[in-house]
Design a protein around this motif. Structure first.
Motif, PDB file in Angstrom:
ATOM      1  N   ALA A  61       0.818  -1.209   0.000  1.00  0.00           N
ATOM      2  CA  ALA A  61       0.000   0.000   0.000  1.00  0.00           C
ATOM      3  C   ALA A  61       0.857   1.266   0.000  1.00  0.00           C
ATOM      4  O   ALA A  61       0.511   2.271  -0.622  1.00  0.00           O
ATOM      5  N   LYS A  62       1.985   1.220   0.685  1.00  0.00           N
ATOM      6  CA  LYS A  62       2.813   2.414   0.783  1.00  0.00           C
ATOM      7  C   LYS A  62       3.636   2.623  -0.499  1.00  0.00           C
ATOM      8  O   LYS A  62       3.784   3.739  -0.977  1.00  0.00           O
ATOM      9  N   PHE A  63       4.171   1.524  -1.018  1.00  0.00           N
ATOM     10  CA  PHE A  63       4.938   1.579  -2.269  1.00  0.00           C
ATOM     11  C   PHE A  63       4.222   0.684  -3.278  1.00  0.00           C
ATOM     12  O   PHE A  63       4.410  -0.530  -3.283  1.00  0.00           O
ATOM     13  N   LEU A  64       3.429   1.313  -4.140  1.00  0.00           N
ATOM     14  CA  LEU A  64       2.518   0.545  -4.988  1.00  0.00           C
ATOM     15  C   LEU A  64       3.207  -0.499  -5.852  1.00  0.00           C
ATOM     16  O   LEU A  64       2.671  -1.565  -6.097  1.00  0.00           O
ATOM     17  N   LEU A  65       4.416  -0.173  -6.349  1.00  0.00           N
ATOM     18  CA  LEU A  65       5.135  -1.145  -7.179  1.00  0.00           C
ATOM     19  C   LEU A  65       6.376  -1.660  -6.466  1.00  0.00           C
ATOM     20  O   LEU A  65       7.285  -2.199  -7.079  1.00  0.00           O
ATOM     21  N   GLY A  66       6.451  -1.479  -5.155  1.00  0.00           N
ATOM     22  CA  GLY A  66       7.589  -1.978  -4.393  1.00  0.00           C
ATOM     23  C   GLY A  66       8.768  -1.016  -4.391  1.00  0.00           C
ATOM     24  O   GLY A  66       8.683   0.105  -4.908  1.00  0.00           O
ATOM     25  N   THR A  67       9.866  -1.482  -3.801  1.00  0.00           N
ATOM     26  CA  THR A  67      11.053  -0.630  -3.697  1.00  0.00           C
ATOM     27  C   THR A  67      12.275  -1.360  -4.214  1.00  0.00           C
ATOM     28  O   THR A  67      12.257  -2.582  -4.360  1.00  0.00           O
ATOM     29  N   ASP A  68      13.353  -0.619  -4.487  1.00  0.00           N
ATOM     30  CA  ASP A  68      14.577  -1.250  -4.973  1.00  0.00           C
ATOM     31  C   ASP A  68      15.586  -1.443  -3.834  1.00  0.00           C
ATOM     32  O   ASP A  68      15.230  -1.335  -2.658  1.00  0.00           O
ATOM     33  N   GLU A  69      16.846  -1.692  -4.204  1.00  0.00           N
ATOM     34  CA  GLU A  69      17.822  -2.046  -3.173  1.00  0.00           C
ATOM     35  C   GLU A  69      18.127  -0.899  -2.209  1.00  0.00           C
ATOM     36  O   GLU A  69      18.636  -1.123  -1.118  1.00  0.00           O
ATOM     37  N   PHE A  70      17.834   0.346  -2.610  1.00  0.00           N
ATOM     38  CA  PHE A  70      18.048   1.477  -1.715  1.00  0.00           C
ATOM     39  C   PHE A  70      16.747   1.932  -1.052  1.00  0.00           C
ATOM     40  O   PHE A  70      16.689   3.000  -0.457  1.00  0.00           O
ATOM     41  N   GLY A  71      15.695   1.132  -1.234  1.00  0.00           N
ATOM     42  CA  GLY A  71      14.405   1.520  -0.682  1.00  0.00           C
ATOM     43  C   GLY A  71      13.777   2.673  -1.445  1.00  0.00           C
ATOM     44  O   GLY A  71      12.977   3.422  -0.900  1.00  0.00           O
ATOM     45  N   ARG A  72      14.151   2.842  -2.712  1.00  0.00           N
ATOM     46  CA  ARG A  72      13.524   3.900  -3.509  1.00  0.00           C
ATOM     47  C   ARG A  72      12.238   3.368  -4.120  1.00  0.00           C
ATOM     48  O   ARG A  72      12.168   2.185  -4.504  1.00  0.00           O
ATOM     49  N   ASP A  73      11.259   4.222  -4.212  1.00  0.00           N
ATOM     50  CA  ASP A  73       9.949   3.814  -4.723  1.00  0.00           C
ATOM     51  C   ASP A  73      10.019   3.586  -6.239  1.00  0.00           C
ATOM     52  O   ASP A  73      10.349   4.501  -7.002  1.00  0.00           O
ATOM     53  N   ILE A  74       9.696   2.366  -6.657  1.00  0.00           N
ATOM     54  CA  ILE A  74       9.845   2.035  -8.087  1.00  0.00           C
ATOM     55  C   ILE A  74       8.849   2.809  -8.949  1.00  0.00           C
ATOM     56  O   ILE A  74       9.199   3.302 -10.028  1.00  0.00           O
ATOM     57  N   LEU A  75       7.627   2.965  -8.437  1.00  0.00           N
ATOM     58  CA  LEU A  75       6.631   3.713  -9.205  1.00  0.00           C
ATOM     59  C   LEU A  75       7.124   5.134  -9.490  1.00  0.00           C
ATOM     60  O   LEU A  75       7.069   5.610 -10.636  1.00  0.00           O
ATOM     61  N   SER A  76       7.638   5.804  -8.464  1.00  0.00           N
ATOM     62  CA  SER A  76       8.113   7.174  -8.661  1.00  0.00           C
ATOM     63  C   SER A  76       9.254   7.218  -9.661  1.00  0.00           C
ATOM     64  O   SER A  76       9.328   8.111 -10.507  1.00  0.00           O
ATOM     65  N   ARG A  77      10.134   6.227  -9.565  1.00  0.00           N
ATOM     66  CA  ARG A  77      11.272   6.206 -10.493  1.00  0.00           C
ATOM     67  C   ARG A  77      10.806   5.946 -11.925  1.00  0.00           C
ATOM     68  O   ARG A  77      11.346   6.514 -12.868  1.00  0.00           O
TER      69      ARG A  77
END
Lengths: 309, 288
Positions: free
Chosen positions: B65-81
């Motif tokens: 719910a917080k990160f709709l498409l999950g996060t990467d190795e640095f905890g960056r939001d994949i959707l935003s990226r």
């Protein structure tokens, strides 16, 4: 026919010389001093100067290019790797069989899948089958091959454990990479075959064949197919050339020690002679394949042969 | 322009739009692309986080719910990226093709218009460029220029120049002998004016189709180049390099490769559908 073959071969020479000029220029403008790359950063000024003189690196651009071309043509020598210090040609020749095998399998898959699907799709234009094939082919063209490769590894190697994700000795290990690499070509050949077939079946001679009362199967196989497949041959040749060049990413993902991976590693290590040698080699292979296709083209299409009588 | 021609041209455009609308795949492509362009334009407003915001305690999280498409190795939001990445990828696609179109188109127009030696010289140079598979040529150029956004666009763009030279040359040849060109010449127009005001606008159809398809190809090759480390440098997000970054964690966090891949595919697919639709809509042979 002999005249046609000769003309095509002669035509190859200026193109390849031009390719060599591009490759050499790219190497020339690449930042970094080749002498330092070969001898190491700590080499003395005197040693560097001597190296440049011995290798003609202090000469003007066109003289250097002339020497490069001369060595490439007479001895197949396109320089040495900065990293391994071995001749680039040797490294490429070691890697080429793997690339050829991969591209060959992929081409085979593409032909065996793409052409039949294209034909059926054209015969059953606007059917469910046709629509599905069109959409699937478009997806195949739109998918980055390296991504598909990763997905296939995830599914067949990791989750199901059916096929190995790397290696190249066994036939089983070649399945995933060949499928990955062939996807784009399957899609291209399907679309090409379909559109050529559609064009041919609208021709008058097909109508004539039908009005003669020939069976539909005979009309398609005997009259339509032969004519429709001529442009498909050209595209197949181009595709094979692209497969040889496009194998870079697939080889990297599946750890196949072919020319592509050699070049990708060289790019990462900034080993430019290997990169440029690889480009030159693939361009040569590409041209030879296209030449063969053109000759085949002249062989199957009497109209082209007639132009060169 | 007389009233009749205005109406006639509106009729033709209307007919064209009508035929494009009847093609559901083309409409799909157009809608997805429009959304992508909007997303890229308003990225800071839409993206839930910044493209380099790190939430290290949330690294490798699958979609939630917080990160709709999950996060990467640095905890960056994949959707935003991905949203910010749309800026890079679309930019690369359009700028590279713009470069290829302007240089290749100019060369092709000159070759087709003047013919003779000029034509031969230009087209033989193009044959040389075509002697190297285009992806490979782009890689070779990028390897020499070094990584970076601008170099990426230049490399992909140069590799496509010969295709435009060919298309525009063909188009110019097909309209060169027509009466309106003669008329323009009779009225004293210069060569450049004839090429740019009369010939090129009249040969736009194949060029538009090719451009649409090539933007797709450019984005795809840029992603490939980024994948082998020749593209945009981190931390800036580019779809290809996100994919490449996710590759080493494919077993633990498959979502890191899955979503950038889907995004690339959807973009390319839309461009291809639209390009195909345009081709059919513009093809007079299919006009019934």
């Amino acid at each position: 026919m002999v005249k046609y073959v000769l003309k095509r071969i002669l035509y190859l020479i200026p193109v390849l010389a031009g390719v060599a000029l591009i490759v050499f220029t790219l190497l020339y403008i690449t930042p970094g001093d080749p002498a330092k790359m070969m001898l190491g950063e700590r080499a003395g000024e005197e040693a560097l100067r001597q190296f440049r003189q011995e290798n003609g690196l202090d000469r003007p651009f066109f003289i250097q290019f002339g020497n490069f071309l001369l060595k490439a043509v007479t001895r197949g020598d396109v320089g040495k790797s900065y990293i391994t210090k071995r001749p680039v040609t040797e490294e490429i020749m070691e890697a080429f069989p793997q690339t050829l095998k991969l591209a060959g399998y992929s081409m085979l898959i593409a032909l065996c899948v793409g052409i039949p699907f294209g034909i059926i799709s054209a015969i059953k234009q606007y059917s469910m089958f046709d629509t599905t094939v069109i959409i699937l082919a478009m997806i195949g063209i739109s998918m980055p091959a390296f991504w598909l490769g990763l997905l296939l590894i995830l599914l067949f190697s990791v989750n199901l454990g059916w096929l190995p994700s790397s290696g190249f000795e066994s036939f089983r290990a070649m399945i995933l990479p060949s499928v990955t690499l062939s996807t784009g070509s399957i899609a291209m050949l399907t679309r090409m075959t379909r559109s050529c077939m559609l064009e041919v079946v609208r021709q008058d001679y097909i109508r004539t064949a039908r009005t003669k009362g020939q069976k539909e199967r005979v009309v398609i196989v005997k009259h339509a197919l032969g004519n429709a497949l001529i442009p498909v041959i050209t595209v197949s040749g181009l595709q094979f050339g692209y497969l040889l060049g496009g194998a870079m990413l697939t080889e990297t993902i599946f750890s196949i020690p072919g020319v592509g991976r050699l070049m990708v590693n060289a790019i990462m290590m900034r080993d430019f002679p290997v990169v440029q040698g690889g480009v030159l080699f693939v361009a040569l292979a590409f041209s030879v394949v296209n030449l063969l296709v053109d000759l085949l083209y002249g062989y199957v299409d009497p109209r082209i042969r007639a132009d060169y009588k | 322009m007389s009233p009749e021609t205005v109406e006639a041209s509106r009729g033709m455009m209307g007919e064209f739009a009508h035929r494009l609308r009847k093609n559901p795949l083309a409409v799909f492509g157009f809608v997805v692309l429009s959304i992508l362009v909007l997303v890229a334009a308003f990225a800071p407003l839409i993206a839930p986080y910044g493209y380099s915001d790190q939430f290290l305690e949330h690294a490798f999280e699958p979609p939630n719910a917080k990160f709709l498409l999950g996060t990467d190795e640095f905890g960056r939001d994949i959707l935003s990226r991905l949203i910010y990445g749309a800026r890079v990828s679309l930019q690369v696609g359009f700028v590279a093709v713009g470069l290829a179109l302007s240089v290749g188109g100019f060369l092709g127009a000159v070759a087709g218009y003047y013919g003779g030696f000029c034509d031969n010289a230009i087209m033989r140079c193009m044959d040389v460029l075509l002697g190297i598979p285009s992806t490979l040529l782009a890689i070779a150029i990028a390897a020499s220029l070094g990584p970076g956004l601008v170099n990426l666009m230049i490399s992909v763009g140069i590799a496509q120049i010969p295709f435009y030279a060919r298309i525009v040359r063909g188009a110019v040849l097909s309209v060169r002998g027509q009466e309106f060109v003669e008329a323009a010449r009779a009225m004293g127009s210069g060569d450049l004016r004839i090429i740019f005001r009369h010939i090129i606008p009249n040969s736009m159809a194949p060029i538009i189709v090719q451009t649409t398809l090539d933007v797709a190809y450019a984005i795809l090759s840029a992603a490939g180049l980024s994948f082998i480390g020749l593209g945009v440098q981190p931390p800036f997000p580019e779809w290809g390099s996100m994919l490449s970054g996710g590759r080493q964690y494919i077993f633990e966090a498959p979502h890191m490769t899955l979503f950038p891949g889907i995004t690339i595919m959807l973009t390319i697919l839309s461009l291809n559908f639209l390009g195909d639709g345009l081709r059919d809509a513009l093809d007079p042979k299919l006009r019934r």
